[in-house]
Every structure is written in C-alpha cells, then in structure tokens.
Design a protein around this motif. Structure first.
Motif, PDB file in Angstrom:
ATOM      1  N   LYS A 248      45.023  47.669  43.817  1.00  0.00           N
ATOM      2  CA  LYS A 248      45.049  46.209  43.724  1.00  0.00           C
ATOM      3  C   LYS A 248      46.151  45.728  42.805  1.00  0.00           C
ATOM      4  CE  LYS A 248      40.627  43.926  44.244  1.00  0.00           C
ATOM      5  NZ  LYS A 248      39.571  43.294  43.480  1.00  0.00           N
TER       6      LYS A 248
ATOM      7  N   PRO B 223      43.686  52.946  37.548  1.00  0.00           N
ATOM      8  CA  PRO B 223      43.934  51.580  38.037  1.00  0.00           C
ATOM      9  C   PRO B 223      43.573  50.547  36.970  1.00  0.00           C
ATOM     10  CG  PRO B 223      42.672  52.857  39.637  1.00  0.00           C
ATOM     11  CD  PRO B 223      42.728  53.663  38.378  1.00  0.00           C
ATOM     12  N   ALA B 224      44.409  49.527  36.841  1.00  0.00           N
ATOM     13  CA  ALA B 224      44.161  48.517  35.811  1.00  0.00           C
ATOM     14  C   ALA B 224      43.108  47.508  36.257  1.00  0.00           C
ATOM     15  CB  ALA B 224      45.456  47.801  35.466  1.00  0.00           C
ATOM     16  N   ALA B 225      42.940  47.357  37.568  1.00  0.00           N
ATOM     17  CA  ALA B 225      41.962  46.385  38.057  1.00  0.00           C
ATOM     18  C   ALA B 225      40.553  46.915  37.816  1.00  0.00           C
ATOM     19  CB  ALA B 225      42.175  46.136  39.544  1.00  0.00           C
TER      20      ALA B 225
ATOM     21  N   ARG C  23      42.247  48.330  29.478  1.00  0.00           N
ATOM     22  CA  ARG C  23      41.273  48.295  28.383  1.00  0.00           C
ATOM     23  C   ARG C  23      40.332  49.474  28.555  1.00  0.00           C
ATOM     24  NH1 ARG C  23      39.606  42.269  26.642  1.00  0.00           N
ATOM     25  NH2 ARG C  23      39.116  43.547  24.836  1.00  0.00           N
TER      26      ARG C  23
ATOM     27  N   THR D 200      47.663  43.726  39.890  1.00  0.00           N
ATOM     28  CA  THR D 200      47.125  43.183  38.639  1.00  0.00           C
ATOM     29  C   THR D 200      48.241  42.482  37.886  1.00  0.00           C
ATOM     30  OG1 THR D 200      47.481  45.348  37.658  1.00  0.00           O
ATOM     31  CG2 THR D 200      45.233  44.821  38.306  1.00  0.00           C
ATOM     32  N   LEU D 201      47.861  41.733  36.873  1.00  0.00           N
ATOM     33  CA  LEU D 201      48.849  40.978  36.113  1.00  0.00           C
ATOM     34  C   LEU D 201      49.637  41.896  35.185  1.00  0.00           C
ATOM     35  CD1 LEU D 201      46.685  37.899  35.014  1.00  0.00           C
ATOM     36  CD2 LEU D 201      48.056  38.193  37.080  1.00  0.00           C
TER      37      LEU D 201
ATOM     38  N   HIS E 152      51.255  42.803  31.536  1.00  0.00           N
ATOM     39  CA  HIS E 152      50.493  42.678  30.294  1.00  0.00           C
ATOM     40  C   HIS E 152      50.716  41.325  29.620  1.00  0.00           C
ATOM     41  CE1 HIS E 152      53.994  43.816  27.766  1.00  0.00           C
ATOM     42  NE2 HIS E 152      53.290  43.371  26.757  1.00  0.00           N
TER      43      HIS E 152
ATOM     44  N   SER F  22      51.493  47.173  33.158  1.00  0.00           N
ATOM     45  CA  SER F  22      50.143  46.625  33.216  1.00  0.00           C
ATOM     46  C   SER F  22      49.408  46.832  31.904  1.00  0.00           C
ATOM     47  CB  SER F  22      49.387  47.323  34.340  1.00  0.00           C
ATOM     48  OG  SER F  22      49.454  48.716  34.107  1.00  0.00           O
ATOM     49  N   LEU F  23      48.162  46.429  31.895  1.00  0.00           N
ATOM     50  CA  LEU F  23      47.346  46.531  30.701  1.00  0.00           C
ATOM     51  C   LEU F  23      46.039  47.233  31.054  1.00  0.00           C
ATOM     52  CD1 LEU F  23      46.816  43.861  28.047  1.00  0.00           C
ATOM     53  CD2 LEU F  23      44.811  44.670  29.247  1.00  0.00           C
TER      54      LEU F  23
ATOM     55  N   THR G 262      38.013  46.559  39.714  1.00  0.00           N
ATOM     56  CA  THR G 262      37.471  47.117  40.952  1.00  0.00           C
ATOM     57  C   THR G 262      38.560  47.160  42.017  1.00  0.00           C
ATOM     58  OG1 THR G 262      35.919  46.789  42.762  1.00  0.00           O
ATOM     59  CG2 THR G 262      36.595  44.824  41.577  1.00  0.00           C
ATOM     60  N   GLU G 263      38.470  48.162  42.867  1.00  0.00           N
ATOM     61  CA  GLU G 263      39.413  48.253  43.976  1.00  0.00           C
ATOM     62  C   GLU G 263      38.848  47.563  45.222  1.00  0.00           C
ATOM     63  OE1 GLU G 263      42.704  49.738  43.846  1.00  0.00           O
ATOM     64  OE2 GLU G 263      42.099  49.322  41.791  1.00  0.00           O
ATOM     65  N   GLN G 264      37.579  47.147  45.141  1.00  0.00           N
ATOM     66  CA  GLN G 264      36.980  46.409  46.256  1.00  0.00           C
ATOM     67  C   GLN G 264      37.551  44.992  46.268  1.00  0.00           C
ATOM     68  OE1 GLN G 264      34.675  48.172  48.058  1.00  0.00           O
ATOM     69  NE2 GLN G 264      35.119  49.818  46.609  1.00  0.00           N
TER      70      GLN G 264
END
Lengths: 439, 308
Positions: B3, A233-235, A26, B5-6, B8, A23-24, A237-239
């Motif tokens: 959740k 977590p990369a997202a 930021r 996610t994509l 990278h 994942s990514l 929000t978890e909502q």
C-alpha cells in the motif's frame, strides 16, 4: 497569509504526497528489564549513529559512577529521575532514529505484568512488535502475555527476537527449539496465520544480527533486525479499507473580508482509513445527509484525492449542517449508527471500574456518555483463561457491553483500527481510565 | 502489492495538523506559544495548513524574557503581521516589577523564570491549553511526555499523573484552573524540523544561519559578547581578562541570550544546515543550552515546576 506551494501543478502534488520512499515505521519492544530490551534499543540508536557525543559522555560517566566496566547502553533509554533511582522503566517512552531511508518511532514499554496498560498504550500506535525472549529461558509466561496483547491490539507484524544468544554459545539447536515452542503457542492463540511472524537470533549486548551480522551465527541466513525493520510495510494493513472521515473542526470564515469566503464551509479532519477522490458521493453520519466531494485541500494546496492518515479539508457540493463528531463516509460504504457496543477493554485507571457509574466514551472525534451493560468475563493475560468477574482493576482486560447516550459510527476493531477503538474517560477526574476495542 | 503510505514528513505534518485541530475542537480557550524560534515557526506553518482559509482559533503568545536577540523579536513581529493573527506579549520584567520573580543576581539566566510569567498569563486570560513546540527528542525527560500533557492548578507536571495516550484519541479535558500543554511536533526530531523548514521554504531569523559574531570563549562555551537589547542595555560584557574574538557561528536554538550559546558553523543556508545536522556529533541542547548542563535531571526538575 503566505501561499503554500500554490504554483505546483496537480501531478507534482500527487507525487509529493505519494511517491516518497522515505517512509515512517512505528514499532514497539516488549520485554522486561532482564531481557535486554533497553540494551536492544540502545544498540539500535548507537549503531544507527543516533547517539551523539555528549549523550555518550553522560551515560559513560553514569556507568562509571555505578561501578560498571563497560558503557551501559540501556542507560540511553532510562528516562525519568524517579525510575533511574529505582532502576526500572515505569512508563511508555518514545525514541527516534533514522536510517536515511526510513524514520523510526520506537515505543518502549516495560513488560511486567502490572504494566499491561503500558503495553496496550504502546501497541495502539505500533505497526510492528519486537518480542524479546531470553535464549536461556525460552518461551515464558510473559512471552505469552506480550504476544496475546500484541495480537489483541492488532499489531500486524511480529518479530520474535531470541536474545542473549551469546550466553547459550550461539546454539542453533536452542534457537530452533524456542522458535518451535513459540509457533506452537502462536497457533493456540490464533496469532499464527493472522499475523506476520518472523524469528531472529541475536545478542543485543554484542550487536549480533541487529545492524551488523557479525560472525557468531553463520547458520542463520535470514535478515538482520534492521533489515526486517527496513522492509516491513509501513501501512497498518495491506487490506483495502473503507473511507472513514471523522469531522474534527468546521471552518466557516464567513466574517472574512474576502467575499469569496462567505460561503466557504470546510470540514477538517484526518482520513482515518481508505481514500477519497473529488466527485465521490458521500454521506454524513449520523444524520445521513448525502452530497458529493467538491474539493480536497491541505492548506492552499488542492488535491485530487486523499489517502489514509492525511489531514485534509473536505468541501462538499451541498450546504450541509455538519459539526465536530460527525463522520463522512462514502455513500456505498455507509454504516448504521449504534447505541450499544461490545468491546474488549483494558482498564487503565487506578480506581477500579464501577459498574454503576456513567463514563464518557471518546470514539474518533465523538463523545458519548456510557453505562456498563454487562461485564461478560475477564481474561487472565498469563493463562488466557476467561474468568467470571464483577469488577475491573487496573491492568485487567475484560469483555464488556456498553449502553450509549449518543449513537456512534463504528466498525469492528478487527476490520478498522481507527473506528473500532475508543477510550473511556472518568468525568470526575477527566482521566483516561480505559482503552476499548470493539468486537 | 504494498500500500502507498505517506513520506515521513507528510506523516509528521498530518499528525501535527490533527493534534492542532483536536486542541481547537476540545479546548475552549487555547493559546499558541510563539517565540519566533524555528520550532514555533514550524507550528505556525502547520496551523496555517490546519485552519486556513479561516483564522487561527487561538491567539499567539510570547513570554518575553527581555533578553531576546533583537533580530528574533523583529522577525517575530514581522511574521505575526504577515499572518494577520493576534500576538500577546507578556514579559518577565513585568513579573519582576510585581515581585513575583526575584532574580538571585542580575545576570542569572532567566529561562527558568519563564514559567512564573507563563502561569500569570494563563490565569489572566483563562487559557485552558497552551500549544508549544517541545519535542521528545530534545531531552531524556521529554521521552515520556504526552502529546496532551496535563498540568495542575500550579502548572505542575506530575510524571506519575499523566493520562495514557492511545491511538490518536487525545484527552484534552480539564477542570477550571487546570491546564493542558499540547505538543503537536512531539514526534519530530531536530532533523525533521530542518527538513520541514527546507521543504516549506520557511523564513527564519537571520541568527540561525552562519554569521560573524563577537564572542567570548568561557569554560569551553561560546558566549555571544556585548549583545545590545531592545532596551538599549548591553549584556554579556567580557569579564576581567577575557578577550573578545570574532567567530563564524550560528544558533541551533534561540532563547534567552544568557543561556543560549551558538555553535561554530559555516552553514549559511537551510540546505547546508540540514547536511550539518545530519553529521553533527553533539545534541541540540548539549551544544547550546547552558542551563541544562547542571544536572542529568535538570530538565525534569524544571518541568515539575511548570516550565514548558
């Protein structure tokens, strides 16, 4: 045109897009020059082996030129000639490193008071903030400022890094006191509870608790900084969020030689939040036309569903007149377009806000002319006091109301970062002069 | 539950597509700068994903220094024919004939003069936005570059006069004569580019892969020797006392012949290049761009003058 992954079946497509664990993340760093922020970033890049030999040679030469004994890792992040000469960082810089399991984008923002706008800019795309505290000085005014801004811009994960532990003899007592002070303050501003806050003692200079634990703080059993980054977590929000799809571009290749394309009408955009599946009932705002999702594509590739942050093309069952600036939502999650909004605005422009003027608001892919309804109050970012004001200068943050020429489809920034945010543009210079978060 | 996610690469791809569509939505006359190099080939693939089955809402343009490897020029033309889009070529040699570019000596590297021809082409066609393949990881001065970078009427980039970029709300507005440079793969690293090329199975000009080549070893640089241009002219001839040797090399960047050096490599497939990139010890520009080494700040100076 060449075909893109046409031979893959549906299951593989989904797997390709959803199941990767690389994942990514930021994140941003908040702190001033003295907190060792540049050293921290330099150390992360160096220890993750992102710094290559020729760059090292360059900064080692520069360190020598400046009469330093050891290589100054902070030089890795000093970008432009002007600020290298001044010895400060004046703008947001973006850095990259990868651990093999995750790619990282660091937004490096200077932390001085006059650079509030840079912090807000960096925070707007970050999902995690590292707030640096000098262990010798504890929680300072600037710590409060950084924390408030991170909170205002809605960064979900906060890592409070108590740095320079080497200069306080790696004292657990000092660390515990700083953590307690910070939590006290975090409660006051509503940060505690609303956000995920973690603490870590470190020495960026020595590398304690960044990538390696080293042996100076056996009393700290928690994760290293890199472990925290790897697990966050990369997202954003978890909502679960509602589906919001601002139309960026409409594809109508009707003049194409291919007769099958004469009726093709693709709505192109990025899923700003939520997800969408073929067959979903959708509404196009602001007009309220209703239809169903016929197909979802990325290039030639057909998808069954699409999720947040994917750039896709949506095809609808019905021929609907839709253009850039419209928003597609699910019919059971529709929103009422509004022509008046309340927002916290960080003023970015050199020229102060002029309440008499008309500005342009850009919200998702839509623009509207806007007039200032009222300036309710300004927030002192150091004391967090609300002050009466009639003007707004660069780096000020204030609560404003706007009257709009065009309706916007908004959510509150708290519930949706993408549809709750806007920028203010000065029509005469085309500069971006304000950043808004809808209340 | 965490959740989904994509990955990278999917995230970078989605971001780049979003940026390309913002350019198309906000600008009235954009152009995509296309050299046939690996970064611009990635952007062409991204543009396909962004706009197909429609046509690209912009033409492609190559600023030709006249010192390009024939393999790359041929590849460029073949790729343009495959995608069926319009290519504009404007050449430095035309600017030299007009007298707007004056070389100090015939062998002077031509890269830094590209900006003159680029600005002339922008004016000729009235472009309000140029899409390019620059990345922030390439060089220190680029770390603060915006995704939509504003240039004044002289094509100048003023680091102090750039628009703040928040969320994914880009501001590509410009007045007549001014210009936006848009960089959809700003957030990509060299590694991301190679991984994307591998994933998308993109074809590249052959000189990106390891091959035997006659070179001159000069001051620690590997100089491709006796390169024949499309015009028939041969450049990079050995100087007195220099020897030509055959080495296995590949190019990490493909630009003007006089200032792009290859590296030693036996990586002859994309997969091997990905592995080699993961273990390399020298930066992309440090290894291969002879014109960036003059000063720590040389890229910044060139950018201020309108270089891409």
């Amino acid at each position: 045109m060449t075909t893109i992954n046409q031979d893959k079946n549906q299951d593989n497509n989904q797997e390709n897009h959803m199941q990767h664990n690389d994942s990514l993340l930021r994140f941003m760093t908040c702190g001033s020059v003295d907190d060792g922020k540049s050293t921290l970033i330099g150390r992360l890049l160096f220890d993750s082996k992102t710094i290559l030999a020729d760059t090292m040679t360059n900064i080692s030469n520069t360190s020598k030129k400046r009469g330093m004994e050891a290589v100054d890792l902070s030089l890795l992040t000093d970008g432009l000639q002007a600020e290298r000469e001044q010895g400060i960082t004046i703008d947001v810089a973006y850095r990259y490193f990868s651990t093999g399991t995750r790619k990282y984008i660091i937004a490096d923002a200077p932390g001085h008071e006059q650079y509030t706008r840079n912090m807000v800019t960096a925070a707007s795309t970050a999902n995690l903030a590292i707030i640096l505290i000098d262990a010798r000085r504890g929680v300072l005014t600037q710590t409060r400022r950084h924390s408030y801004l991170a909170h205002l811009v809605g960064i979900p994960h906060i890592v409070v890094a108590v740095n320079k532990m080497d200069l306080v003899d790696y004292s657990q007592e000092t660390y515990d006191k700083i953590c307690a002070d910070y939590m006290q303050f975090a409660k006051e501003i509503g940060l505690a509870g609303a956000r995920d806050i973690r603490f870590i003692p470190m020495s960026a200079l020595n590398g304690d608790m960044l990538v390696d634990r080293l042996e100076n703080m056996p009393w700290y059993q928690g994760e290293t900084l890199l472990e925290m980054l790897e697990k966050a977590p990369a997202a954003h929000t978890e909502q679960s969020e509602q589906f919001r799809f601002p139309v960026q571009f409409v594809c109508r290749p009707h003049a194409s030689a291919d007769a099958d394309l004469h009726d093709f009408r693709g709505f192109m955009g990025r899923v700003e939040s939520g997800e969408v599946t073929v067959g979903d009932a959708v509404t196009v705002l602001p007009n309220g036309y209703q239809s169903k999702v016929k197909a979802i594509q990325i290039g030639d590739e057909q998808l069954q569903n699409a999720t947040t942050e994917q750039s896709i093309t949506l095809l609808l069952e019905d021929e609907i007149d839709t253009s850039r600036g419209d928003m597609i939502v699910k019919s059971n999650e529709t929103i009422e377009p509004v022509k008046q909004i309340e927002a916290f605005v960080c003023w970015l422009g050199e020229t102060p806000l002029s309440p008499a003027r008309t500005y342009i608001l850009r919200h998702t892919t839509r623009e509207s002319k806007a007039k200032i309804g009222a300036i309710h109050y300004k927030v002192d970012v150091n004391t967090l006091e609300e002050q009466q004001t009639s003007d707004l200068k660069m780096n000020d943050i204030a609560r404003l109301s706007f009257k709009l020429a065009q309706p916007l489809m908004i959510d509150s920034y708290k519930t949706n970062r993408a549809t709750g945010a806007f920028i203010v543009i000065d029509e005469s210079t085309n500069s971006t002069v304000g950043a808004g978060m809808i209340v | 539950m965490t959740k989904k996610t994509l990955s990278h690469l999917d995230w970078l791809e989605a971001e780049a597509i979003h940026i390309l569509r913002e350019v198309a939505g906000q600008c009235s006359n954009p152009v995509l700068l296309f050299s046939g190099g690996k970064d611009s080939l990635c952007i062409v693939r991204l543009a396909e994903k962004a706009f197909r089955p429609g046509r690209f809402p912009f033409p492609l343009m190559h600023i030709d220094t006249g010192h390009n490897y024939q393999e790359v020029v041929e590849f460029r033309d073949r790729r343009v024919a495959e995608i069926g889009e319009r290519l504009i070529v404007r050449s430095l040699e035309d600017s030299m004939e007009r007298g707007t570019i004056v070389l100090k000596h015939p062998d002077e590297p031509r890269n830094k003069h590209q900006s003159v021809t680029l600005l002339e082409a922008i004016e000729e066609f009235g472009f309000d936005c140029c899409i390019g393949g620059a990345r922030r990881d390439e060089e220190k001065a680029r770390a603060k570059e915006r995704i939509m970078s504003f240039r004044d009427e002289f094509g100048q980039w003023d680091p102090k006069n750039q628009r703040p970029e928040l969320w994914n709300l880009y501001n590509a507005r410009s007045h007549k004569g001014e210009n936006i440079r848009a960089f959809p793969i700003s957030n990509w690293t060299e590694m991301d580019v190679w991984q994307y090329i591998e994933r998308e199975k993109l074809e590249l000009p052959s000189i990106y892969f390891a091959h035997d080549r006659d070179v001159i070893l000069r001051n620690g640089d590997i100089i491709p020797a006796n390169v024949k241009l499309a015009s028939g002219e041969v450049i990079n001839k050995p100087r007195d006392g220099e020897e030509i040797v055959s080495k296995q090399v590949r190019f990490r960047t493909v630009g003007d012949i006089t200032c792009t050096a290859p590296v030693y490599s036996d990586a002859d497939t994309t997969e091997k290049i990905v592995i080699e990139t993961a273990t390399t010890t020298i930066t992309e520009r440090g290894a291969t761009r002879l014109d960036d080494q003059t000063s720590d700040a040389s890229m910044e100076l060139r950018k201020k003058e309108g270089y891409f």
